[in-house]
Design a protein around this motif. Structure first.
Motif, short mmCIF file in Angstrom:
data_model
loop_
_atom_site.label_atom_id
_atom_site.label_comp_id
_atom_site.label_asym_id
_atom_site.label_seq_id
_atom_site.Cartn_x
_atom_site.Cartn_y
_atom_site.Cartn_z
N THR A 83 9.56 4.23 -1.17
CA THR A 83 9.23 5.47 -0.47
C THR A 83 10.05 6.62 -1.08
OG1 THR A 83 8.60 4.37 1.58
CG2 THR A 83 9.33 6.64 1.78
N SER A 84 9.56 7.84 -0.93
CA SER A 84 10.25 9.02 -1.48
C SER A 84 11.68 9.11 -0.97
CB SER A 84 9.49 10.29 -1.10
OG SER A 84 8.21 10.31 -1.68
N LYS A 85 12.52 9.78 -1.78
CA LYS A 85 13.96 9.85 -1.47
C LYS A 85 14.47 11.29 -1.63
CE LYS A 85 14.59 5.14 -3.17
NZ LYS A 85 13.16 4.97 -3.53
N VAL B 263 6.99 -0.57 7.13
CA VAL B 263 7.20 0.52 6.17
C VAL B 263 8.58 0.43 5.51
CG1 VAL B 263 5.71 2.08 7.47
CG2 VAL B 263 8.17 2.05 7.93
N ASP B 264 8.67 1.06 4.34
CA ASP B 264 9.97 1.45 3.79
C ASP B 264 10.23 2.85 4.31
OD1 ASP B 264 10.73 -0.76 2.30
OD2 ASP B 264 9.81 -0.04 0.44
N LYS C 238 0.83 -1.19 0.00
CA LYS C 238 0.00 0.00 0.00
C LYS C 238 0.87 1.25 0.00
CE LYS C 238 -3.77 -2.33 2.46
NZ LYS C 238 -4.72 -2.24 3.60
N TYR C 239 0.23 2.39 -0.24
CA TYR C 239 0.95 3.67 -0.28
C TYR C 239 0.14 4.73 0.45
CZ TYR C 239 3.83 1.47 -3.87
OH TYR C 239 4.66 0.63 -4.54
N GLU D 299 4.73 15.93 2.09
CA GLU D 299 5.12 15.98 0.69
C GLU D 299 5.71 14.67 0.20
OE1 GLU D 299 8.79 18.37 0.03
OE2 GLU D 299 8.63 18.78 2.19
N TYR D 300 5.69 13.64 1.04
CA TYR D 300 6.34 12.38 0.70
C TYR D 300 5.34 11.24 0.50
CZ TYR D 300 10.41 14.93 2.34
OH TYR D 300 11.39 15.88 2.52
N ARG D 301 5.72 10.34 -0.38
CA ARG D 301 4.94 9.13 -0.61
C ARG D 301 5.62 7.98 0.12
NH1 ARG D 301 4.69 5.22 -5.64
NH2 ARG D 301 2.51 4.59 -5.67
N TYR D 302 4.87 7.35 0.99
CA TYR D 302 5.41 6.24 1.78
C TYR D 302 4.84 4.91 1.28
CZ TYR D 302 8.22 8.24 5.54
OH TYR D 302 9.23 8.82 6.26
N HIS D 303 5.71 3.93 1.15
CA HIS D 303 5.29 2.58 0.81
C HIS D 303 5.30 1.74 2.08
CE1 HIS D 303 6.67 -1.65 -0.14
NE2 HIS D 303 5.49 -1.60 -0.73
#
Length: 447
Positions: free
Chosen positions: A143-145, A135-136, A82-83, A88-92
């Motif tokens: 996930t965002s970097k 989580v990542d 899931k995400y 401002e970040y996208r988490y996986h």
């Protein structure tokens, strides 16, 4: 380290002579460059113990068919991915288990992913009363970097408190008021910052391998950490731009050692790690090592405070990077409710090398903490009592049958079914009152 380099220099000289005879000069030069690179030195001096230690098979703790089936498939695609957008970040993240159950948030370390928790995810989800989320972390996997413009500095959002606030934001989105935190390696630092800064959101915390250093007014430098534990000597290197260059250029070799067969990983597992870590390289994962000063400044308001969140510290007795002597030397007397648990076998990535021991430790702590064990024991006691009652009923019915056949009027008058109630103490005992269909005291008999 000198002896190690000398050994490899001699080994390389022998290979150089052999390869020159075969005309493989180009390949030989590339190999020599890798052998003398700083990352190779790190592998040889810090991780070689994990690849030479005798690998032991440990007995399985799987106690039900459902869990056995779940453990049979640990491939990445077999989990629910899931995400979520946090700021401002996208988490996986991966989520398994009972959506209405107690939330358990698993936080990985370096250079891991959510996938390092695969055994624990399956085990906890199979218990039926946990909602398991892995989580990542920022800078890892899907996930965002975010990257800093200055390669010597960390992006400010890589501080443990910032990372912790992201995970609290994830809890908000998922409707989770409080969770159990389980961290490993750097994940312990992130989990502890949630416990420090957001204690109202944490039921309990479990730290695997990495002790929680007290928050101090004085800034502890990397050099000072190395004095306490010489195995941390690679910290300075990892905080440098050179480490990013070295690891990115030798990533497959690096991950082959970190996630070796002996650490409980297969070639397919390493392939998954490589696919997820090579996309943007190691600039972001190594940013955690450049965020020391950021973490110190954010934690200053907490100096002198006690940690009220109940905590279990798992000490991995065969961890070559964070040895048990160091873990025990870190004073954690500022934690109000602290317990220690030794994990006998397994290296730094003990969650995959000896997953059964880790699973048992987590389950035992949570069962005791939340009363799941007591509930299970009560259910077993009820079953035992009911079984005893059935046996007693059968015995009485047999006596009644015999008495009727012999014309015994003292028993033949009782023609109604027999029910048994516990004694007035409400607990199982050797003396139970047997109540016949009639509630008159004259029809009571006591065993």
């Amino acid at each position: 380290m000198t002896l190690t380099l000398l050994f490899w220099r001699k080994s390389t000289d022998r290979r150089r002579k052999q390869k020159n005879r075969k005309g493989e000069c180009i390949k030989e030069k590339e190999e020599v460059a890798f052998l003398y690179s700083p990352i190779r030195v790190f592998i040889l001096t810090h991780l070689r113990f994990t690849i030479t230690r005798h690998h032991k098979q440990h007995p399985s703790s799987l106690n039900n068919t459902k869990e056995q089936k779940a453990m049979a498939n640990l491939t990445p695609n077999s989990f629910n991915h899931k995400y979520a957008t946090i700021g401002e970040y996208r988490y996986h993240y991966v989520e398994e288990g009972n959506k209405d159950g107690l939330a358990v948030l698993l936080v990985h370390g370096y250079p891991d992913l959510w996938y390092g928790w695969r055994h624990q995810i399956r085990h906890l989800a199979a218990q039926g009363h946990y909602r398991v989320i892995a989580v990542d972390l920022l800078g890892y996997g899907a996930t965002s970097k975010p990257r800093s413009e200055d390669p010597t500095q960390a992006h400010p959002d890589y501080s443990p408190r910032s990372l912790g606030s992201h995970l609290v934001g994830l809890m908000d989105q998922l409707g989770i008021e409080k969770a159990v935190l389980v961290g490993h390696d750097w994940g312990c630092g992130v989990a502890s910052r949630i416990a420090w800064h957001f204690p109202q959101r944490v039921h309990a915390m479990i730290c695997i391998g990495n002790p929680l250093r007290p928050i101090t007014k004085e800034f502890i430098t990397i050099d000072e950490l190395v004095k306490e534990n010489h195995m941390f000597s690679y910290f300075s290197y990892f905080a440098s731009p050179q480490a990013v260059i070295d690891i990115d250029s030798s990533m497959e070799d690096y991950l082959a050692v970190v996630f070796s067969d002996e650490s409980g990983n297969t070639a397919e597992d390493r392939k998954y790690y490589l696919e997820n870590l090579k996309q943007d390289g190691f600039h972001c994962p190594l940013s955690y090592y450049r965020a020391f000063s950021l973490s110190h400044n954010e934690d200053l308001p907490l100096v002198g405070q006690r940690l009220a969140v109940p905590t279990l510290m798992m000490v991995v007795l065969e961890d070559p990077l964070i040895p048990p002597a160091y873990v025990r030397s870190v004073k954690m007397d500022y934690v109000d409710h602290l317990e220690y648990l030794d994990i006998e076998h397994g290296g730094h990535f003990v969650m995959t090398e000896n997953p059964d021991a880790v699973n048992r430790g987590i389950k035992a702590y949570l069962d005791t903490f939340f009363g799941f064990r007591e509930a299970a024991n009560e259910e077993e006691e009820k079953k035992e009592v009911l079984e005893e009652i059935r046996n007693e009923q059968q015995a009485i019915e047999a006596i009644e049958g015999c008495s009727s056949a012999e014309g015994d009027s003292s028993y033949s008058s009782f023609s109604s079914p027999v029910t048994i109630k516990p004694s007035s103490h409400g607990q199982a005992s050797n003396h139970r009152q047997i109540f016949l269909a009639s509630d008159e005291p004259s029809n009571w008999a006591k065993l």
